[in-house]
Write a protein that holds these residues in place. Structure first.
Motif, PDB file in Angstrom:
ATOM      1  N   GLY A   7     -14.955  55.337  28.665  1.00 12.36           N
ATOM      2  CA  GLY A   7     -14.912  56.797  28.553  1.00 12.36           C
ATOM      3  C   GLY A   7     -14.624  57.153  27.108  1.00 12.36           C
ATOM      4  N   THR A   8     -14.018  58.321  26.909  1.00  9.78           N
ATOM      5  CA  THR A   8     -13.810  58.783  25.541  1.00  9.78           C
ATOM      6  C   THR A   8     -12.384  58.549  25.042  1.00  9.78           C
ATOM      7  N   ILE A   9     -12.311  58.332  23.727  1.00 10.96           N
ATOM      8  CA  ILE A   9     -11.038  58.435  23.011  1.00 10.96           C
ATOM      9  C   ILE A   9     -11.201  59.741  22.247  1.00 10.96           C
ATOM     10  N   ILE A  11      -9.892  63.424  20.050  1.00 12.17           N
ATOM     11  CA  ILE A  11      -8.908  64.190  19.287  1.00 12.17           C
ATOM     12  C   ILE A  11      -8.962  65.590  19.896  1.00 12.17           C
ATOM     13  N   ASP A  12      -7.899  65.972  20.578  1.00  9.59           N
ATOM     14  CA  ASP A  12      -7.878  67.220  21.351  1.00  9.59           C
ATOM     15  C   ASP A  12      -7.128  68.333  20.625  1.00  9.59           C
ATOM     16  N   SER A  13      -7.617  69.550  20.820  1.00 13.45           N
ATOM     17  CA  SER A  13      -6.851  70.730  20.400  1.00 13.45           C
ATOM     18  C   SER A  13      -6.723  71.600  21.638  1.00 13.45           C
ATOM     19  N   GLY A  26      -6.201  62.383  22.851  1.00  6.32           N
ATOM     20  CA  GLY A  26      -6.685  62.691  24.199  1.00  6.32           C
ATOM     21  C   GLY A  26      -7.857  61.778  24.509  1.00  6.32           C
ATOM     22  N   GLY A  27      -8.692  62.242  25.424  1.00  8.13           N
ATOM     23  CA  GLY A  27      -9.861  61.451  25.803  1.00  8.13           C
ATOM     24  C   GLY A  27      -9.706  60.926  27.213  1.00  8.13           C
ATOM     25  N   SER A  28     -10.852  60.875  27.913  1.00  7.85           N
ATOM     26  CA  SER A  28     -10.809  60.490  29.323  1.00  7.85           C
ATOM     27  C   SER A  28     -10.335  59.053  29.512  1.00  7.85           C
ATOM     28  N   ALA A  81     -14.266  64.882  19.583  1.00  2.00           N
ATOM     29  CA  ALA A  81     -13.185  65.883  19.502  1.00  2.00           C
ATOM     30  C   ALA A  81     -13.476  66.999  20.497  1.00  2.00           C
ATOM     31  N   TRP A  82     -12.419  67.499  21.089  1.00  2.00           N
ATOM     32  CA  TRP A  82     -12.582  68.519  22.139  1.00  2.00           C
ATOM     33  C   TRP A  82     -11.469  69.569  22.015  1.00  2.00           C
ATOM     34  N   GLY A  83     -11.846  70.826  22.257  1.00  2.00           N
ATOM     35  CA  GLY A  83     -10.841  71.890  22.257  1.00  2.00           C
ATOM     36  C   GLY A  83     -10.910  72.651  23.560  1.00  2.00           C
ATOM     37  N   GLY A  92      -7.383  77.528  35.393  1.00  2.00           N
ATOM     38  CA  GLY A  92      -8.723  77.526  34.797  1.00  2.00           C
ATOM     39  C   GLY A  92      -8.633  77.254  33.310  1.00  2.00           C
ATOM     40  N   ARG A  93      -9.674  76.625  32.765  1.00  2.00           N
ATOM     41  CA  ARG A  93      -9.678  76.432  31.318  1.00  2.00           C
ATOM     42  C   ARG A  93     -11.089  76.604  30.782  1.00  2.00           C
ATOM     43  N   ASP A  94     -11.155  77.043  29.540  1.00  2.00           N
ATOM     44  CA  ASP A  94     -12.445  77.186  28.873  1.00  2.00           C
ATOM     45  C   ASP A  94     -12.522  76.179  27.751  1.00  2.00           C
ATOM     46  N   ALA A 123     -15.055  56.699  33.339  1.00  2.00           N
ATOM     47  CA  ALA A 123     -14.440  57.997  33.037  1.00  2.00           C
ATOM     48  C   ALA A 123     -15.469  58.866  32.335  1.00  2.00           C
ATOM     49  N   ASN A 124     -15.106  60.119  32.115  1.00  2.00           N
ATOM     50  CA  ASN A 124     -16.052  61.074  31.584  1.00  2.00           C
ATOM     51  C   ASN A 124     -16.663  60.676  30.256  1.00  2.00           C
ATOM     52  N   THR A 125     -17.956  60.538  30.255  1.00  2.00           N
ATOM     53  CA  THR A 125     -18.751  60.400  29.037  1.00  2.00           C
ATOM     54  C   THR A 125     -20.194  60.619  29.474  1.00  2.00           C
ATOM     55  N   THR A 147     -17.183  62.909  36.412  1.00  2.00           N
ATOM     56  CA  THR A 147     -18.124  63.645  35.582  1.00  2.00           C
ATOM     57  C   THR A 147     -17.593  65.046  35.354  1.00  2.00           C
ATOM     58  N   MET A 148     -18.258  65.811  34.503  1.00  2.00           N
ATOM     59  CA  MET A 148     -17.806  67.185  34.302  1.00  2.00           C
ATOM     60  C   MET A 148     -18.944  68.113  33.922  1.00  2.00           C
ATOM     61  N   ASP A 149     -18.598  69.407  33.846  1.00  2.00           N
ATOM     62  CA  ASP A 149     -19.610  70.451  33.690  1.00  2.00           C
ATOM     63  C   ASP A 149     -20.647  70.157  32.605  1.00  2.00           C
ATOM     64  N   LEU A 150     -20.191  69.683  31.444  1.00  2.00           N
ATOM     65  CA  LEU A 150     -21.133  69.455  30.342  1.00  2.00           C
ATOM     66  C   LEU A 150     -22.262  68.513  30.755  1.00  2.00           C
ATOM     67  N   TRP A 151     -21.897  67.429  31.446  1.00  2.00           N
ATOM     68  CA  TRP A 151     -22.903  66.422  31.814  1.00  2.00           C
ATOM     69  C   TRP A 151     -23.742  66.894  32.991  1.00  2.00           C
ATOM     70  N   ILE A 152     -23.152  67.677  33.891  1.00  2.00           N
ATOM     71  CA  ILE A 152     -23.927  68.206  35.026  1.00  2.00           C
ATOM     72  C   ILE A 152     -25.015  69.135  34.470  1.00  2.00           C
ATOM     73  N   THR A 232      -4.053  69.182  30.607  1.00  2.00           N
ATOM     74  CA  THR A 232      -5.100  68.297  30.072  1.00  2.00           C
ATOM     75  C   THR A 232      -4.836  66.840  30.460  1.00  2.00           C
ATOM     76  N   GLY A 233      -5.861  66.214  30.975  1.00  2.00           N
ATOM     77  CA  GLY A 233      -5.722  64.811  31.361  1.00  2.00           C
ATOM     78  C   GLY A 233      -5.247  64.639  32.792  1.00  2.00           C
ATOM     79  N   ALA A 234      -5.011  65.766  33.492  1.00  2.00           N
ATOM     80  CA  ALA A 234      -4.554  65.640  34.887  1.00  2.00           C
ATOM     81  C   ALA A 234      -5.589  64.862  35.704  1.00  2.00           C
ATOM     82  N   GLY A 235      -6.852  65.190  35.492  1.00  2.00           N
ATOM     83  CA  GLY A 235      -7.906  64.517  36.258  1.00  2.00           C
ATOM     84  C   GLY A 235      -8.001  63.031  35.924  1.00  2.00           C
ATOM     85  N   ASP A 236      -7.867  62.715  34.670  1.00  2.00           N
ATOM     86  CA  ASP A 236      -7.994  61.311  34.250  1.00  2.00           C
ATOM     87  C   ASP A 236      -6.772  60.489  34.663  1.00  2.00           C
ATOM     88  N   THR A 237      -5.584  61.091  34.595  1.00  2.00           N
ATOM     89  CA  THR A 237      -4.394  60.342  35.013  1.00  2.00           C
ATOM     90  C   THR A 237      -4.363  60.216  36.540  1.00  2.00           C
TER      91      THR A 237
HETATM   92  P1  AMP Z   1      -9.173  66.288  32.181  1.00  2.00           P
HETATM   93  O1  AMP Z   1      -8.172  67.342  31.815  1.00  2.00           O
HETATM   94  O2  AMP Z   1      -8.626  65.207  33.036  1.00  2.00           O
HETATM   95  O3  AMP Z   1     -10.460  66.863  32.679  1.00  2.00           O
HETATM   96  O4  AMP Z   1      -9.577  65.532  30.833  1.00  2.00           O
HETATM   97  C1  AMP Z   1      -9.409  66.075  29.573  1.00  2.00           C
HETATM   98  C2  AMP Z   1      -9.778  65.033  28.537  1.00  2.00           C
HETATM   99  O5  AMP Z   1     -11.177  64.754  28.605  1.00  2.00           O
HETATM  100  C3  AMP Z   1      -9.492  65.517  27.134  1.00  2.00           C
HETATM  101  O6  AMP Z   1      -8.498  64.681  26.571  1.00  2.00           O
HETATM  102  C4  AMP Z   1     -10.825  65.421  26.380  1.00  2.00           C
HETATM  103  O7  AMP Z   1     -10.714  64.699  25.172  1.00  2.00           O
HETATM  104  C5  AMP Z   1     -11.761  64.708  27.322  1.00  2.00           C
HETATM  105  N1  AMP Z   1     -13.055  65.395  27.443  1.00  2.00           N
HETATM  106  C6  AMP Z   1     -13.310  66.731  27.401  1.00  2.00           C
HETATM  107  N2  AMP Z   1     -14.622  66.974  27.566  1.00  2.00           N
HETATM  108  C7  AMP Z   1     -15.228  65.765  27.741  1.00  2.00           C
HETATM  109  C8  AMP Z   1     -16.573  65.344  27.976  1.00  2.00           C
HETATM  110  N3  AMP Z   1     -17.577  66.226  28.070  1.00  2.00           N
HETATM  111  N4  AMP Z   1     -16.800  64.023  28.126  1.00  2.00           N
HETATM  112  C9  AMP Z   1     -15.791  63.138  28.038  1.00  2.00           C
HETATM  113  N5  AMP Z   1     -14.514  63.449  27.821  1.00  2.00           N
HETATM  114  C10 AMP Z   1     -14.217  64.755  27.674  1.00  2.00           C
END
Ligand code: AMP
Length: 309
Positions: A7-9, A11-13, A26-28, A81-83, A92-94, A123-125, A147-152, A232-237
């Motif tokens: 998945g991703t490593i 840098i989150d804002s 951050g990162g999935s 990098a993701w914000g 909800g988050r944008d 994980a998400n990528t 998966t998540m909205d961007l990839w769908i 942030t990261g709730a889904g991945d953890t």
């Molecule tokens: P979550 O809150 O569990 O959905 O995951 C948030 C983490 O996913 C953040 O730390 C981001 O760096 C990472 N992330 C956000 N968008 C993407 C994406 N499109 N693909 C992969 N990782 C992402």
């Protein structure tokens, strides 16, 4: 022991009603691996650029059971990098921005000694990268994807191909609706089963999660958390705790099937508890101060709360 995650490593804002954290780790893959490491050793396959701050690497290495041999730091590349900004109710988050950086390059290589991995989490990528990596693990007992909205929205054909190859899919309720066009979570999950996987776990934030499996259904509330600083990261953890538990259980009992509805249902409770700690602070801060004893204590409290007979 052979749990692997790709998945991703990142840098989150992150901006929440409680404050903000700019350019933090951050990162999935990062969140997943840290969470899973409380249960079992975990291998990571991911790439970052050489702009990844050195303290971020130290944080990843703080989790002693994360094997970083598959983490590539590429010269001249930019780290993903993701914000994101949370709405007032924190549910909800944008997404403010997504800078794919190194994700646009060739996928990270799988070290030769990783090919015996049995428990695979994608994980998400980008789904094409998830698919490519999956091929490397012929001895796998289970493969679950997130998966998540961007990839769908941007990579649906690859995602549909991936769904035909994995045992399970984990996604948020709004993503399940985006993928299927069905607002009812159960109907959306059933639709996803028709696309290939044996089970689907739909996460509903503070409202818990639902599993729809070919052999039945299950539902679990979230841990009633009072301190929610950054989701942030709730889904991945959640996925890390879930898969860490599955791998640990199956390594102890060779006859156990990690895809069975009972095991997957138990694993959801572990995911729920690890995620409930992660949201108590920004980035991986809470996880770096967490112990397995604290997880077990909260798990037992949660088990008492949800017991119905
Ligand atoms: P979550 O809150 O569990 O959905 O995951 C948030 C983490 O996913 C953040 O730390 C981001 O760096 C990472 N992330 C956000 N968008 C993407 C994406 N499109 N693909 C992969 N990782 C992402």
């Amino acid at each position: 022991m052979s749990l692997i995650v790709t998945g991703t490593i990142g840098i989150d804002s992150v901006y929440t009603p409680h404050g903000q954290a700019e350019r933090v780790l951050g990162g999935s893959c990062t969140y997943f691996a840290a969470a899973a490491s409380f249960y079992t050793p975990v291998r990571i396959v991911a790439a970052a650029g050489d702009d990844l701050p050195a303290p971020f690497l130290e944080t990843i290495r703080h989790f002693k059971r994360i094997d970083t041999a598959g983490l590539e730091i590429r010269k001249g590349s930019k780290t993903f990098a993701w914000g994101g900004k949370y709405r007032d109710n924190m549910n909800g988050r944008d997404t403010l921005f997504t800078e794919l950086g190194v994700l646009l390059e060739t996928p990270p290589k799988v070290p030769a000694n990783y090919v015996d991995s049995k428990y695979v989490f994608l994980a998400n990528t980008h789904p094409a990268v998830q698919l490519g990596l999956l091929e490397n693990f012929p001895k796998r007992k289970i493969a679950i994807a997130d998966t998540m909205d961007l990839w769908i929205s941007t990579a649906r054909p690859e995602l549909e191909k991936l769904l035909r190859r994995v045992d399970g899919l984990v996604l948020n309720y709004d993503e399940a609706e985006l993928l299927t066009g069905k607002a009812n979570t159960v109907a959306a999950a059933r639709h996803i089963l028709e696309m290939g996987p044996t089970f689907v776990v739909v996460k509903k934030g503070e409202h818990g999660c639902l599993i729809v499996h070919r052999d039945g259904m299950g539902a679990l509330p979230a841990y009633p958390a009072e301190k929610v600083i950054d989701p942030t990261g709730a889904g991945d953890t959640f996925a890390g705790g879930m898969m860490g538990y599955l791998a640990q259980r199956c390594e102890q009992d060779a006859a156990a099937d990690p895809r069975s509805i009972d095991l997957v249902r138990y694993s959801l409770a572990h995911g729920t508890i690890v995620a409930s700690f992660n949201i108590e602070s920004f980035s991986l801060d809470r996880l770096t101060r967490l112990s397995r004893e604290q997880i077990d204590e909260r798990y037992n409290e949660f088990a008492r709360m949800v017991r119905v007979h």
